[in-house]
Design an enzyme around this catalytic site. Structure first.
Site, mmCIF file in Angstrom:
data_model
loop_
_atom_site.group_PDB
_atom_site.id
_atom_site.type_symbol
_atom_site.label_atom_id
_atom_site.label_comp_id
_atom_site.label_asym_id
_atom_site.label_seq_id
_atom_site.Cartn_x
_atom_site.Cartn_y
_atom_site.Cartn_z
ATOM 1 N N ASN A 1 -58.191 19.346 57.343
ATOM 2 C CA ASN A 1 -58.685 18.650 56.146
ATOM 3 C C ASN A 1 -59.614 19.474 55.258
ATOM 4 O OD1 ASN A 1 -59.703 16.077 54.621
ATOM 5 N ND2 ASN A 1 -61.564 16.938 55.563
ATOM 6 N N TYR B 1 -55.831 25.647 42.313
ATOM 7 C CA TYR B 1 -55.983 24.660 43.401
ATOM 8 C C TYR B 1 -54.608 24.119 43.790
ATOM 9 C CZ TYR B 1 -57.258 20.149 45.555
ATOM 10 O OH TYR B 1 -57.364 19.058 46.391
ATOM 11 N N ILE C 1 -59.038 10.431 44.839
ATOM 12 C CA ILE C 1 -59.830 9.707 45.830
ATOM 13 C C ILE C 1 -61.299 9.923 45.478
ATOM 14 C CG2 ILE C 1 -60.258 9.421 48.315
ATOM 15 C CD1 ILE C 1 -57.243 9.133 47.497
ATOM 16 N N THR D 1 -64.565 10.917 46.134
ATOM 17 C CA THR D 1 -65.393 11.670 47.087
ATOM 18 C C THR D 1 -66.230 12.658 46.267
ATOM 19 O OG1 THR D 1 -63.877 13.541 47.332
ATOM 20 C CG2 THR D 1 -63.495 11.671 48.797
HETATM 21 P P1 NAI Z 1 -65.298 16.564 50.093
HETATM 22 O O1 NAI Z 1 -65.811 17.658 49.246
HETATM 23 O O2 NAI Z 1 -65.811 15.183 49.914
HETATM 24 O O3 NAI Z 1 -65.433 16.942 51.635
HETATM 25 C C1 NAI Z 1 -64.963 18.173 52.118
HETATM 26 C C2 NAI Z 1 -65.714 18.543 53.373
HETATM 27 O O4 NAI Z 1 -65.208 19.825 53.778
HETATM 28 C C3 NAI Z 1 -67.214 18.698 53.148
HETATM 29 O O5 NAI Z 1 -67.927 18.089 54.202
HETATM 30 C C4 NAI Z 1 -67.408 20.215 53.131
HETATM 31 O O6 NAI Z 1 -68.695 20.626 53.606
HETATM 32 C C5 NAI Z 1 -66.305 20.674 54.044
HETATM 33 N N1 NAI Z 1 -65.932 22.071 53.839
HETATM 34 C C6 NAI Z 1 -65.851 22.751 52.671
HETATM 35 N N2 NAI Z 1 -65.542 24.035 52.894
HETATM 36 C C7 NAI Z 1 -65.407 24.159 54.230
HETATM 37 C C8 NAI Z 1 -65.095 25.251 55.074
HETATM 38 N N3 NAI Z 1 -64.898 26.489 54.593
HETATM 39 N N4 NAI Z 1 -65.028 25.026 56.416
HETATM 40 C C9 NAI Z 1 -65.255 23.802 56.911
HETATM 41 N N5 NAI Z 1 -65.586 22.741 56.165
HETATM 42 C C10 NAI Z 1 -65.643 22.915 54.835
HETATM 43 O O7 NAI Z 1 -63.692 16.596 49.879
HETATM 44 P P2 NAI Z 1 -62.590 15.464 50.115
HETATM 45 O O8 NAI Z 1 -62.312 14.822 48.811
HETATM 46 O O9 NAI Z 1 -62.940 14.651 51.279
HETATM 47 O O10 NAI Z 1 -61.321 16.383 50.438
HETATM 48 C C11 NAI Z 1 -60.815 16.573 51.741
HETATM 49 C C12 NAI Z 1 -59.440 17.192 51.644
HETATM 50 O O11 NAI Z 1 -58.573 16.346 50.893
HETATM 51 C C13 NAI Z 1 -59.426 18.552 50.917
HETATM 52 O O12 NAI Z 1 -58.494 19.398 51.544
HETATM 53 C C14 NAI Z 1 -58.946 18.187 49.525
HETATM 54 O O13 NAI Z 1 -58.329 19.250 48.871
HETATM 55 C C15 NAI Z 1 -57.965 17.076 49.852
HETATM 56 N N6 NAI Z 1 -57.688 16.206 48.711
HETATM 57 C C16 NAI Z 1 -58.685 15.446 48.135
HETATM 58 C C17 NAI Z 1 -58.415 14.653 47.041
HETATM 59 C C18 NAI Z 1 -59.451 13.818 46.360
HETATM 60 O O14 NAI Z 1 -59.136 13.198 45.327
HETATM 61 N N7 NAI Z 1 -60.683 13.733 46.845
HETATM 62 C C19 NAI Z 1 -57.057 14.594 46.475
HETATM 63 C C20 NAI Z 1 -56.092 15.412 47.155
HETATM 64 C C21 NAI Z 1 -56.412 16.182 48.244
#
Ligand code: NAI
Length: 251
Positions: free
Chosen positions: A90, A155, A188, A190
């Site tokens: 994730n 991205y 989403i 976040t």
């Molecule tokens: P977020 O930014 O709320 O949370 C991401 C988490 O990953 C954070 O706790 C951060 O500290 C951690 N993180 C960042 N870089 C890291 C690394 N190098 N190693 C380990 N942890 C790391 O992001 P969200 O929205 O929860 O996204 C989660 C996944 O879902 C991502 O892969 C994102 O691309 C994907 N996604 C999110 C969408 C959205 O609308 N929020 C839409 C489509 C995909």
């Protein structure tokens, strides 16, 4: 019986957002969750909250873009459990940038986390997933791997690669009864999207293209991850599930 009774589940990037909601749901469904994040304090806090409810959680500081971190994580799980039943790949970041002016440093950072990190975890978790005999790997792709939007080309390229990786690995890992599927969230709410969704004109435009008329929550995505993690999806591999309120279905 809880749906992930006695399963060992690793969720990367699970101190916040979709990863955190997924870890919370999986723990509530009986899994021992490994909450791992580059934000180690956030991971500790999340794990402590679950432990206070009598649920099973272990926190570790892991930056998926660092090989030695992922190595140490796999060694720790091997010593404790000797297997991994569920992996949610994730951890991801977004760097919005006008493509023509993107620096090499920005692209490298995006690629190192979103692509190299996902590939490293999918590869290094293999021996432990094989030892499970019945494992599920879930990759976080995105609607942006299939649709274009200004400032998101780079991205989107990392996310499109994750969709391709998912299909390839589904075939390669199937002989070991490791299923590999992807989730493709739309928008989403976040920390990743907070800044742009605050711009009313932008969020109104997005909502007008979302048939269900709202943005998603981290829990919406976590529920889809639970389906792929559980035996309810036992005959599904190489699939990608949109969690986007119908956005990809619209013209
Ligand atoms: P977020 O930014 O709320 O949370 C991401 C988490 O990953 C954070 O706790 C951060 O500290 C951690 N993180 C960042 N870089 C890291 C690394 N190098 N190693 C380990 N942890 C790391 O992001 P969200 O929205 O929860 O996204 C989660 C996944 O879902 C991502 O892969 C994102 O691309 C994907 N996604 C999110 C969408 C959205 O609308 N929020 C839409 C489509 C995909």
């Amino acid at each position: 019986m809880p749906r992930l009774h006695d399963k060992i589940a690793l969720i990367t990037g699970s101190a916040a957002g979709i990863g955190l909601a997924t870890a919370q749901l999986f723990a509530a469904e009986g899994a021992h969750v490994y909450i791992t994040d580059v934000d180690g304090a956030g991971a500790e806090k999340a794990a402590a909250e679950l432990a206070a409810k009598g649920l099973k959680a272990t926190a570790m500081t892991v930056d998926v873009s660092r090989g030695q971190d992922v190595n140490a994580l796999m060694r720790a799980i091997e010593q404790q459990h000797r297997r991994l039943d569920v992996v949610v790949n994730n951890a991801g970041i977004n760097i919005r940038t006008d493509f023509r002016n993107m620096s090499d440093a920005d692209w490298t950072k995006l690629r190192e986390v979103n692509l190299d990190g996902i590939i490293r975890v999918a590869r290094d978790a293999f021996p432990l997933m094989k030892a499970s005999g019945r494992a599920s790997l879930i990759n976080l792709a995105s609607i942006m791997g299939h649709r274009g939007m200004r400032t998101l080309a780079a991205y989107g390229a990392t996310k499109g690669a994750i969709s391709a990786l998912t299909r390839g690995l589904a075939v390669e890992y199937a002989p070991y009864n490791i299923r590999v599927n992807a989730l493709a969230p739309g928008f989403i709410e976040t920390a990743l999207t907070e800044r742009v969704l605050r711009v009313k004109a932008f969020s109104d435009a997005l909502l007008s293209q979302t048939p269900l008329g709202r943005f998603g929550t981290s829990e919406d995505v976590a529920q889809a991850a639970l389906f792929f993690a559980s035996d309810e999806s036992a005959f599904i591999t190489g699939a990608e599930l949109a969690v986007d309120g119908g956005m990809q279905a619209t013209l």
